[in-house]
Design an enzyme around this catalytic site. Structure first.
Site, mmCIF file in Angstrom:
data_model
loop_
_atom_site.group_PDB
_atom_site.id
_atom_site.type_symbol
_atom_site.label_atom_id
_atom_site.label_comp_id
_atom_site.label_asym_id
_atom_site.label_seq_id
_atom_site.Cartn_x
_atom_site.Cartn_y
_atom_site.Cartn_z
ATOM 1 N N TYR A 32 32.416 -47.666 -13.832
ATOM 2 C CA TYR A 32 32.391 -46.986 -12.580
ATOM 3 C C TYR A 32 30.885 -46.353 -11.918
ATOM 4 C CZ TYR A 32 37.703 -46.787 -13.057
ATOM 5 O OH TYR A 32 38.797 -46.909 -13.337
ATOM 6 N N HIS A 74 39.529 -50.118 -21.494
ATOM 7 C CA HIS A 74 39.730 -50.453 -20.159
ATOM 8 C C HIS A 74 40.812 -51.463 -19.700
ATOM 9 C CE1 HIS A 74 37.756 -49.461 -16.075
ATOM 10 N NE2 HIS A 74 39.046 -49.879 -15.735
HETATM 11 N N1 LIG Z 1 42.263 -48.217 -15.408
HETATM 12 C C1 LIG Z 1 42.022 -49.092 -14.424
HETATM 13 O O1 LIG Z 1 41.622 -50.310 -14.458
HETATM 14 C C2 LIG Z 1 41.839 -48.483 -12.876
HETATM 15 C C3 LIG Z 1 42.128 -49.351 -11.912
HETATM 16 C C4 LIG Z 1 42.205 -48.876 -10.911
HETATM 17 C C5 LIG Z 1 41.822 -47.396 -10.551
HETATM 18 N N2 LIG Z 1 41.921 -46.651 -11.837
HETATM 19 C C6 LIG Z 1 41.340 -45.340 -11.514
HETATM 20 O O2 LIG Z 1 42.565 -44.549 -10.742
HETATM 21 C C7 LIG Z 1 41.953 -43.717 -9.804
HETATM 22 C C8 LIG Z 1 42.779 -44.016 -8.719
HETATM 23 O O3 LIG Z 1 42.930 -45.243 -7.973
HETATM 24 P P1 LIG Z 1 42.428 -45.732 -6.744
HETATM 25 O O4 LIG Z 1 41.115 -44.562 -6.363
HETATM 26 O O5 LIG Z 1 41.995 -47.132 -6.817
HETATM 27 O O6 LIG Z 1 43.476 -45.484 -5.655
HETATM 28 P P2 LIG Z 1 44.404 -44.187 -5.150
HETATM 29 O O7 LIG Z 1 43.850 -43.077 -5.942
HETATM 30 O O8 LIG Z 1 45.702 -44.721 -5.125
HETATM 31 O O9 LIG Z 1 43.866 -44.131 -3.501
HETATM 32 C C9 LIG Z 1 42.471 -43.638 -3.163
HETATM 33 C C10 LIG Z 1 42.483 -43.945 -1.849
HETATM 34 O O10 LIG Z 1 43.414 -43.217 -1.067
HETATM 35 C C11 LIG Z 1 42.731 -42.191 -0.072
HETATM 36 N N3 LIG Z 1 43.446 -40.968 -0.263
HETATM 37 C C12 LIG Z 1 43.289 -40.122 -1.125
HETATM 38 N N4 LIG Z 1 44.165 -39.136 -0.874
HETATM 39 C C13 LIG Z 1 44.657 -39.317 0.239
HETATM 40 C C14 LIG Z 1 45.462 -38.542 1.058
HETATM 41 N N5 LIG Z 1 45.817 -37.377 0.687
HETATM 42 N N6 LIG Z 1 45.900 -38.982 2.244
HETATM 43 C C15 LIG Z 1 45.420 -40.288 2.670
HETATM 44 N N7 LIG Z 1 44.561 -41.229 1.954
HETATM 45 C C16 LIG Z 1 44.181 -40.412 0.737
HETATM 46 C C17 LIG Z 1 41.358 -42.266 -0.505
HETATM 47 O O11 LIG Z 1 40.250 -41.969 0.374
HETATM 48 P P3 LIG Z 1 39.460 -40.876 0.597
HETATM 49 O O12 LIG Z 1 38.488 -40.763 -0.688
HETATM 50 O O13 LIG Z 1 38.635 -40.805 1.717
HETATM 51 O O14 LIG Z 1 40.556 -39.407 0.525
HETATM 52 C C18 LIG Z 1 40.962 -43.556 -1.166
HETATM 53 O O15 LIG Z 1 40.662 -44.385 -0.097
HETATM 54 C C19 LIG Z 1 40.640 -44.496 -9.606
HETATM 55 O O16 LIG Z 1 39.646 -43.563 -8.882
HETATM 56 C C20 LIG Z 1 40.379 -44.838 -11.398
HETATM 57 O O17 LIG Z 1 39.875 -43.544 -11.647
HETATM 58 C C21 LIG Z 1 41.635 -46.996 -12.722
#
Ligand SMILES: NC(=O)c1ccc[n+]([C@@H]2O[C@H](COP(=O)([O-])OP(=O)(O)OC[C@H]3O[C@@H](n4cnc5c(N)ncnc54)[C@H](OP(=O)(O)O)[C@@H]3O)[C@@H](O)[C@H]2O)c1
Length: 269
Positions: free
Chosen positions: A44, A100
């Site tokens: 990341y 991962h």
């Molecule tokens: N293990 C894996 O392979 C894997 C894969 C994907 C993700 N992950 C982990 O999971 C975490 C979360 O997944 P993700 O970041 O892909 O997606 P997510 O948390 O489902 O969504 C993040 C998105 O939603 C927006 N958001 C956040 N809070 C909000 C709210 N209250 N209202 C409206 N929009 C909102 C954020 O924008 P803003 O920042 O502008 O608020 C961002 O665009 C990652 O950061 C990572 O740490 C792990």
């Protein structure tokens, strides 16, 4: 030092994209709001920011729960790569280290690297170990190799549109907690009318409903937000209690909608 999966804070901060100065500001604001569980990965580019945020917080290291993930190209040098991560984060230990992804095309197979992850835990470099994007078959291969009770969690995509119930049940039956990544469907909850109706009923936001649903299913959630206001409301989702009717309506949103599906990823089933 010994830990159990019940020690994992139920709401963490996803850090994908929280790089550079903006990422540092987002991490500071999250910690000020009360986030203690920070989810990073070797790929990341946020390990350094996470470690700096912990150091700058003025809080004890033991107050935090820091997760990082070993990338596929490091599976052959797993222990060294965890040392590299600790060096980058300037931490003496991690709270959770995950694989991962299973190696692309199972080359090498789980049995070739999962023991090295267990040894990293035995050496005290991490309090807990786990996996990510593991299918039921990969979970079973890992458990066959290192035994039951070793894996704290499987982190995989889970949100209202991809509820992954069979995999979640398989993990829970083996004492492996579910960590839902992309719990806000990557910010694509949009104008879904069911989520909107449940949100209005409770005076909550759509994101809070989506998170509260997963928490009620006993998943750990790691929403990412760079915005202090959205970080605050996401954390407050822990106080939202949904009733049986809400849960039933949200269960009906399942549509097998997978957003993270790389060509080299496992065959999901
Ligand atoms: N293990 C894996 O392979 C894997 C894969 C994907 C993700 N992950 C982990 O999971 C975490 C979360 O997944 P993700 O970041 O892909 O997606 P997510 O948390 O489902 O969504 C993040 C998105 O939603 C927006 N958001 C956040 N809070 C909000 C709210 N209250 N209202 C409206 N929009 C909102 C954020 O924008 P803003 O920042 O502008 O608020 C961002 O665009 C990652 O950061 C990572 O740490 C792990």
């Amino acid at each position: 030092m010994p830990a159990e999966n019940s020690d994992i804070p139920r709401i963490g901060l996803g850090t994908y994209g929280l790089t550079g100065a903006e990422g540092r500001a987002a991490l500071s604001s999250a910690i000020n709001l009360g986030y203690r569980h920070l989810d990073t990965a070797q790929t990341y580019g946020t390990e350094e920011n996470v470690g700096e945020a912990v150091a700058r917080s003025g809080l004890d290291r033991a107050d935090f729960f820091v997760t990082t993930k070993v990338t596929a190209s490091n599976l052959g040098r797993l222990a060294e790569s965890v040392d590299d991560s600790l060096e980058t984060m300037q931490l003496d230990y991690a709270d959770l280290v995950l694989i991962h992804w299973p190696a692309p095309h199972d080359d090498p197979p789980v049995s070739a690297y999962i023991g090295a992850l267990a040894r990293v835990q035995d050496e005290g470099k991490t309090r807990l170990i786990g996996v990510s994007n593991f299918t039921r078959r990969h979970i079973d291969e890992a458990v066959a190799e290192i035994g039951e009770g070793r894996l704290a969690t499987n982190q995989f995509e889970q949100h209202v549109f991809l509820q992954n119930r069979v995999l979640a049940a398989h993990c829970r039956e083996r004492g492996i907690a579910v960590t839902a990544y992309m719990p806000l469907a990557g910010g694509r909850l949009g104008d879904d009318s069911v989520i909107g109706a449940v949100a209005s009923k409770h005076g909550a936001t759509a994101s809070q409903v989506a998170l509260a649903y997963l928490l009620a299913l006993d998943s750990i959630v790691i929403p990412k937000s760079a915005s202090p206001e959205r970080q605050r409301t996401n954390l407050a989702a822990g106080d939202l209690v949904l009733d049986g009717a809400d849960m039933g309506r949200l269960a009906g949103l399942e549509r097998g909608q997978r957003y993270i599906n790389p060509a080299w990823g496992p065959d999901w089933y």
